[in-house]
Design a protein around this motif. Structure first.
Motif, short mmCIF file in Angstrom:
data_model
loop_
_atom_site.label_atom_id
_atom_site.label_comp_id
_atom_site.label_asym_id
_atom_site.label_seq_id
_atom_site.Cartn_x
_atom_site.Cartn_y
_atom_site.Cartn_z
N SER A 92 0.81 -1.22 0.00
CA SER A 92 0.00 0.00 0.00
C SER A 92 0.85 1.27 0.00
CB SER A 92 -0.90 0.01 1.24
OG SER A 92 -0.11 0.20 2.41
N SER A 93 0.21 2.38 -0.35
CA SER A 93 0.87 3.69 -0.27
C SER A 93 1.17 4.05 1.19
CB SER A 93 0.00 4.77 -0.91
OG SER A 93 -1.25 4.86 -0.24
N HIS A 94 0.37 3.51 2.12
CA HIS A 94 0.63 3.74 3.55
C HIS A 94 2.05 3.27 3.89
CE1 HIS A 94 -1.02 3.40 7.95
NE2 HIS A 94 0.26 3.69 7.95
N HIS A 95 2.38 2.06 3.44
CA HIS A 95 3.72 1.52 3.74
C HIS A 95 4.79 2.16 2.87
CE1 HIS A 95 6.97 -1.59 3.14
NE2 HIS A 95 7.06 -1.32 4.43
N GLN A 96 4.51 2.30 1.57
CA GLN A 96 5.56 2.71 0.65
C GLN A 96 5.85 4.21 0.68
OE1 GLN A 96 4.32 1.02 -3.11
NE2 GLN A 96 4.73 -1.06 -2.44
N GLN A 97 4.85 5.04 1.03
CA GLN A 97 5.05 6.49 1.01
C GLN A 97 4.90 7.17 2.38
OE1 GLN A 97 2.63 6.76 -3.02
NE2 GLN A 97 3.35 8.80 -2.44
N TRP A 98 4.18 6.52 3.30
CA TRP A 98 3.84 7.23 4.54
C TRP A 98 4.34 6.56 5.80
CZ3 TRP A 98 2.72 12.13 4.80
CH2 TRP A 98 2.22 12.76 3.65
N MET A 99 5.35 5.68 5.68
CA MET A 99 6.09 5.26 6.86
C MET A 99 7.31 6.17 6.94
SD MET A 99 5.02 2.58 8.76
CE MET A 99 3.71 3.76 8.94
N LEU A 100 7.28 7.12 7.86
CA LEU A 100 8.30 8.18 7.89
C LEU A 100 9.44 7.82 8.84
CD1 LEU A 100 5.87 11.24 7.99
CD2 LEU A 100 6.71 10.00 5.99
N ASP A 101 10.55 8.49 8.63
CA ASP A 101 11.72 8.31 9.49
C ASP A 101 11.72 9.42 10.55
OD1 ASP A 101 14.58 7.10 9.80
OD2 ASP A 101 14.86 9.27 9.80
N LYS A 102 12.04 9.05 11.79
CA LYS A 102 11.96 10.01 12.89
C LYS A 102 12.85 11.24 12.66
CE LYS A 102 11.34 9.91 17.86
NZ LYS A 102 11.33 9.05 19.05
N THR A 103 14.05 11.01 12.12
CA THR A 103 14.98 12.13 11.86
C THR A 103 14.40 13.09 10.83
OG1 THR A 103 16.75 10.51 12.19
CG2 THR A 103 17.38 12.65 11.30
N ASP A 104 13.80 12.53 9.77
CA ASP A 104 13.17 13.37 8.73
C ASP A 104 12.00 14.16 9.31
OD1 ASP A 104 14.96 12.34 6.93
OD2 ASP A 104 13.57 10.86 6.09
N ARG B 235 -0.34 13.62 9.05
CA ARG B 235 0.46 13.53 7.83
C ARG B 235 0.65 14.91 7.19
NH1 ARG B 235 -1.75 8.20 4.46
NH2 ARG B 235 -0.90 6.62 5.87
N PHE B 236 -0.41 15.71 7.16
CA PHE B 236 -0.30 17.03 6.54
C PHE B 236 0.78 17.85 7.24
CE2 PHE B 236 -1.16 21.51 6.12
CZ PHE B 236 -1.39 21.66 4.76
N TYR B 237 0.73 17.89 8.58
CA TYR B 237 1.69 18.71 9.31
C TYR B 237 3.05 18.04 9.47
CZ TYR B 237 -2.03 22.02 10.20
OH TYR B 237 -3.04 22.94 10.03
N ALA B 238 3.15 16.76 9.08
CA ALA B 238 4.48 16.13 9.02
C ALA B 238 5.29 16.74 7.88
CB ALA B 238 4.34 14.63 8.81
N ARG B 239 4.60 17.28 6.87
CA ARG B 239 5.28 17.84 5.69
C ARG B 239 5.12 19.36 5.60
NH1 ARG B 239 5.28 13.20 1.98
NH2 ARG B 239 6.54 11.70 3.15
N ASP C 35 3.14 10.34 17.61
CA ASP C 35 3.63 10.19 16.23
C ASP C 35 3.70 8.73 15.78
OD1 ASP C 35 3.98 12.92 15.85
OD2 ASP C 35 6.03 12.89 16.65
N VAL C 36 3.25 7.77 16.60
CA VAL C 36 3.49 6.37 16.24
C VAL C 36 2.82 5.98 14.92
CG1 VAL C 36 3.95 5.60 18.61
CG2 VAL C 36 1.63 5.42 17.69
N SER C 37 1.66 6.60 14.59
CA SER C 37 0.98 6.24 13.33
C SER C 37 1.78 6.66 12.11
CB SER C 37 -0.42 6.87 13.28
OG SER C 37 -0.33 8.28 13.29
N LEU C 38 2.71 7.60 12.29
CA LEU C 38 3.56 8.04 11.18
C LEU C 38 4.84 7.20 11.07
CD1 LEU C 38 3.44 11.92 11.82
CD2 LEU C 38 2.09 10.64 10.14
#
Length: 268
Positions: free
Chosen positions: A8-20, A71-75, A188-191
């Motif tokens: 899914s896009s959830h895994h491929q695009q929206w699993m974020l790195d804590k440093t980022d 997600r919106f405010y993560a970016r 932030d765990v969902s991100l």
């Protein structure tokens, strides 16, 4: 839609790195401390939760709306869009994606007005909800663009139900773990982590809270990264510790005043 989480896009695009994530928030964290930032997101998650409950939405819809918001405010910085506008927009979009049905524009606005006045008056005083339907519809396009139209969100509720059944169904354990999953949306765990790990973390924490030592062998046999599970448990526990000494009704007005804000649109 991908048939499973890993495709899914959830895994491929929206699993974020804590440093980022920390780097992308830097503009806001130059103005707010990390603690203040988390308190503000706690507050707006509460608005989404109460708004969803007033609109009689399923918890899955409310959870998806909160994830869209995070997600919106993560970016983006908080100054891009007023969170008070983005919160109902996320609810509006999530209700369509989760096939709850479209909420009528007039019902959404009137519910926002009632919720802000009656439930969150301590934060906004006598201020009316300042947005109308056209603002929500315009904001929805902006939200879709920033989510890159990745709208399917996998939640921990389904894997959680499977794990509880596997342990041996326990209504009390299920109730506690479900509440912890709901609370985890404030962090932030969902991100940062897949939903099955969040479900295991919530179950682990529920067992500790209820003193259910007899499930240790079940956890030991799981083929999962236990360090990640402990990170999730620690993040949620840290939030519970913060709640103990935090009086939102006294502090939130000051935090909202300090928060970076969008520039007002030029008058035409």
């Amino acid at each position: 839609m991908a048939g499973n989480f890993w495709q899914s896009s959830h895994h491929q695009q929206w699993m974020l790195d804590k440093t980022d994530l920390i780097r992308d928030r830097q503009h806001d964290l130059n103005i707010l401390s990390d603690d203040e930032y988390q308190k503000i997101f706690n507050f707006f998650s509460s608005i989404i939760q109460v708004l969803g409950e007033q609109l009689k939405l399923r918890q899955q819809v409310i959870a998806t709306a909160i994830v869209y918001f995070k997600r919106f405010y993560a970016r983006n910085s908080l100054k891009c869009i007023d969170p008070l506008l983005l919160a109902p927009t996320c609810v509006f979009l999530a209700s369509k994606v989760e096939e709850f049905g479209v909420i009528s524009n007039s019902r959404l606005i009137s519910t926002c007005q009632t919720v802000i006045k009656n439930k969150f008056g301590y934060a906004y005083g006598q201020q009316e909800f300042p947005y109308r339907t056209n603002h929500i519809l315009e904001c929805e396009f902006y939200l879709l663009e920033n989510l890159d139209c990745c709208l399917i969100v996998y939640q921990p509720y389904r894997p959680l139900a499977g794990y509880v059944n596997d342990i041996g169904h326990d209504e009390q354990l299920m109730t506690y773990a479900w509440r912890i999953v709901n609370d985890s949306l404030r962090t932030d765990v969902s991100l940062l982590y897949p939903p099955y790990q969040i479900a295991i973390g919530a179950l682990n924490l529920a067992c500790v809270m209820l003193g259910k030592e007899n499930h240790k062998s079940w956890f030991a046999e799981l083929n999962v990264d236990l360090d990640k599970i402990q990170e999730i448990v620690r993040t949620i526990t840290n939030m519970y510790e913060m709640w103990k000494n935090y009086d939102e009704k006294k502090e939130i007005q000051g935090l909202l005043a300090k928060m970076p804000k969008p520039k007002p649109a030029p008058q035409r």
